[in-house]
Design an enzyme around this catalytic site. Sequence first.
Site, mmCIF file in Angstrom:
data_model
loop_
_atom_site.group_PDB
_atom_site.id
_atom_site.type_symbol
_atom_site.label_atom_id
_atom_site.label_comp_id
_atom_site.label_asym_id
_atom_site.label_seq_id
_atom_site.Cartn_x
_atom_site.Cartn_y
_atom_site.Cartn_z
ATOM 1 N N HIS A 37 0.883 -1.111 0.078
ATOM 2 C CA HIS A 37 -0.009 0.040 0.175
ATOM 3 C C HIS A 37 0.933 1.271 0.066
ATOM 4 O O HIS A 37 0.611 2.267 -0.816
ATOM 5 C CB HIS A 37 -0.745 0.018 1.489
ATOM 6 C CG HIS A 37 -1.933 -0.968 1.344
ATOM 7 N ND1 HIS A 37 -1.902 -2.031 2.352
ATOM 8 C CD2 HIS A 37 -2.862 -1.349 0.696
ATOM 9 C CE1 HIS A 37 -2.799 -2.733 2.110
ATOM 10 N NE2 HIS A 37 -3.419 -2.517 1.107
ATOM 11 N N GLN A 61 -18.463 -5.502 -1.480
ATOM 12 C CA GLN A 61 -17.626 -6.228 -1.945
ATOM 13 C C GLN A 61 -17.286 -7.903 -1.799
ATOM 14 O O GLN A 61 -16.593 -8.588 -2.320
ATOM 15 C CB GLN A 61 -16.166 -5.560 -2.690
ATOM 16 C CG GLN A 61 -15.218 -5.498 -1.589
ATOM 17 C CD GLN A 61 -14.067 -4.672 -2.050
ATOM 18 O OE1 GLN A 61 -14.352 -3.537 -2.265
ATOM 19 N NE2 GLN A 61 -13.083 -5.161 -2.246
ATOM 20 N N GLY A 151 -2.679 -1.175 -7.260
ATOM 21 C CA GLY A 151 -1.995 -2.445 -7.469
ATOM 22 C C GLY A 151 -2.011 -3.486 -8.454
ATOM 23 O O GLY A 151 -3.063 -3.940 -8.487
ATOM 24 N N GLN A 152 -1.119 -3.690 -9.221
ATOM 25 C CA GLN A 152 -1.143 -4.797 -10.300
ATOM 26 C C GLN A 152 -1.380 -6.415 -9.491
ATOM 27 O O GLN A 152 -1.931 -7.209 -10.136
ATOM 28 C CB GLN A 152 0.412 -4.802 -10.953
ATOM 29 C CG GLN A 152 0.086 -6.040 -12.084
ATOM 30 C CD GLN A 152 1.482 -6.154 -12.700
ATOM 31 O OE1 GLN A 152 2.237 -5.539 -12.886
ATOM 32 N NE2 GLN A 152 1.548 -7.644 -12.978
ATOM 33 N N LYS A 153 -1.205 -6.312 -8.227
ATOM 34 C CA LYS A 153 -1.516 -7.711 -7.464
ATOM 35 C C LYS A 153 -3.191 -7.892 -7.714
ATOM 36 O O LYS A 153 -3.667 -9.047 -7.568
ATOM 37 C CB LYS A 153 -1.427 -7.335 -6.082
ATOM 38 C CG LYS A 153 -2.110 -7.894 -5.014
ATOM 39 C CD LYS A 153 -1.370 -8.987 -4.265
ATOM 40 C CE LYS A 153 -1.986 -9.967 -3.385
ATOM 41 N NZ LYS A 153 -3.200 -9.529 -3.090
ATOM 42 N N ASP A 154 -3.887 -6.941 -7.964
ATOM 43 C CA ASP A 154 -5.233 -7.114 -8.055
ATOM 44 C C ASP A 154 -5.400 -6.990 -9.927
ATOM 45 O O ASP A 154 -6.293 -5.801 -10.101
ATOM 46 C CB ASP A 154 -6.119 -6.113 -7.170
ATOM 47 C CG ASP A 154 -6.156 -6.600 -5.838
ATOM 48 O OD1 ASP A 154 -6.901 -7.803 -5.368
ATOM 49 O OD2 ASP A 154 -5.224 -5.724 -5.107
ATOM 50 N N SER A 189 -0.048 -8.940 1.513
ATOM 51 C CA SER A 189 -1.540 -8.838 1.184
ATOM 52 C C SER A 189 -1.986 -8.632 2.855
ATOM 53 O O SER A 189 -1.358 -8.975 3.819
ATOM 54 C CB SER A 189 -2.242 -9.855 0.637
ATOM 55 O OG SER A 189 -3.564 -10.144 1.130
ATOM 56 N N SER A 190 -3.115 -7.800 3.131
ATOM 57 C CA SER A 190 -3.583 -7.650 4.436
ATOM 58 C C SER A 190 -4.217 -9.031 4.889
ATOM 59 O O SER A 190 -3.873 -9.134 5.906
ATOM 60 C CB SER A 190 -4.761 -6.650 4.349
ATOM 61 O OG SER A 190 -4.526 -5.489 3.878
ATOM 62 N N ARG A 191 -4.581 -9.818 4.090
ATOM 63 C CA ARG A 191 -4.989 -11.235 4.469
ATOM 64 C C ARG A 191 -3.812 -12.123 5.113
ATOM 65 O O ARG A 191 -4.236 -13.047 5.507
ATOM 66 C CB ARG A 191 -5.875 -12.058 3.410
ATOM 67 C CG ARG A 191 -7.149 -11.242 3.214
ATOM 68 C CD ARG A 191 -7.958 -12.078 2.025
ATOM 69 N NE ARG A 191 -9.364 -11.742 1.917
ATOM 70 C CZ ARG A 191 -9.513 -10.531 1.024
ATOM 71 N NH1 ARG A 191 -8.830 -10.033 0.259
ATOM 72 N NH2 ARG A 191 -11.065 -10.314 1.207
HETATM 73 P P1 AMP Z 1 -6.884 -3.563 -0.741
HETATM 74 O O1 AMP Z 1 -6.267 -2.629 0.835
HETATM 75 O O2 AMP Z 1 -6.379 -4.746 -0.498
HETATM 76 O O3 AMP Z 1 -7.827 -3.375 -1.240
HETATM 77 O O4 AMP Z 1 -5.627 -2.746 -1.564
HETATM 78 C C1 AMP Z 1 -5.710 -1.516 -1.863
HETATM 79 C C2 AMP Z 1 -4.697 -1.190 -2.988
HETATM 80 O O5 AMP Z 1 -3.303 -1.664 -2.738
HETATM 81 C C3 AMP Z 1 -5.097 -1.810 -4.152
HETATM 82 O O6 AMP Z 1 -5.078 -0.988 -5.248
HETATM 83 C C4 AMP Z 1 -4.140 -3.104 -4.214
HETATM 84 O O7 AMP Z 1 -4.160 -3.687 -5.389
HETATM 85 C C5 AMP Z 1 -3.127 -2.464 -3.527
HETATM 86 N N1 AMP Z 1 -2.100 -3.598 -3.212
HETATM 87 C C6 AMP Z 1 -2.340 -4.580 -2.341
HETATM 88 N N2 AMP Z 1 -1.309 -5.339 -2.078
HETATM 89 C C7 AMP Z 1 -0.568 -4.832 -2.905
HETATM 90 C C8 AMP Z 1 1.116 -5.250 -3.197
HETATM 91 N N3 AMP Z 1 1.560 -6.295 -2.380
HETATM 92 N N4 AMP Z 1 1.866 -4.511 -3.894
HETATM 93 C C9 AMP Z 1 1.211 -3.280 -4.765
HETATM 94 N N5 AMP Z 1 -0.051 -2.974 -4.113
HETATM 95 C C10 AMP Z 1 -0.846 -3.883 -3.394
#
Ligand code: AMP
Length: 282
Positions: A37, A61, A151-154, A189-191
């Site tokens: 993040h 979601q 993030g490209q992660k998603d 990842s938060s998870r």
């Molecule tokens: P989330 O809090 O999981 O909804 O993620 C918020 C943003 O952070 C989204 O655009 C995600 O794709 C990005 N994000 C989550 N994990 C990563 C990571 N490991 N590297 C880069 N971006 C991330």
Amino acid sequence: MIIFKKAEGLRKWLDLQVEKRNEIGFVPTMGALHKGHLSLIEKSLENNKVTVCSIFINPTQFNDQKDFQNYPVTIEQDIYMLQKAGCDCLFLPSIEEIYPQGISEAKKIHYDLGFLEDILEGKFRPGHFQGVCLVVDRLLRIVEPGNLYLGQKDYQQCMVIKKLIELTGMKTSIVICPTLRERDGLAMSSRNLRLTESQRKNATAIFRALNDIKDNFETSDPAELKSRSVSQLESAGFSVDYVEIADAENLLPVTSADNKQVVALVAAFLGEIRLIDNMQIN
Ligand code: AMP
């Protein structure tokens, strides 16, 4: 860092920024922040005068209520991290602030995402991307950022949000940032916070499977690579939703190694924790 819980207050503050012609970068998150993040925040700070982060665990979601209820919350640490990173503003809305008309009313809106909604994450998490669009639509209408950091992660989520911006005609540019990984390759990842020690060790199987696909894509049959990855993941204790090797432009499965841009994508459960990851293959 200034913190707003109400859209109205945030909007007034943003109007002042607009008057000063300050470009606004926006990083929406669900909190439990990690370096992934923060890499988005840093990118926004580099390229905009003002960076806004939002933390909102979006109920619409989650197709699995248990996942929603167990989503990690580390708000004090998040605020500390954002402050330290130099983030200018945090939007921390309540559910009522995002869905003032109520969730069931909000859910009446339908976004036409086409086949994106029927494949991969869309297929395995029914309604997920409609919920993502609802919250991102609302947040973008409040913040009206020049640049939106994702993030490209998603991977598929980035495509969905691109489509949302097309559908709504909003004037926001998307900046997609690379996936940050732990030392052993696990995508941050938060998870990950919910993994037990032994699950955490086994979780690296995803990164290994993606690398196996990447290393062998040119010389192997994609179908064989996919089934080998599924076996590797299952041996590490995962229950696999999908392993896909797809055209990076439209996420349609590829059947042979040609010149296309290709991405491999994985979603799999370790116990109750669902992890996703992807890797550009060529
Ligand atoms: P989330 O809090 O999981 O909804 O993620 C918020 C943003 O952070 C989204 O655009 C995600 O794709 C990005 N994000 C989550 N994990 C990563 C990571 N490991 N590297 C880069 N971006 C991330």
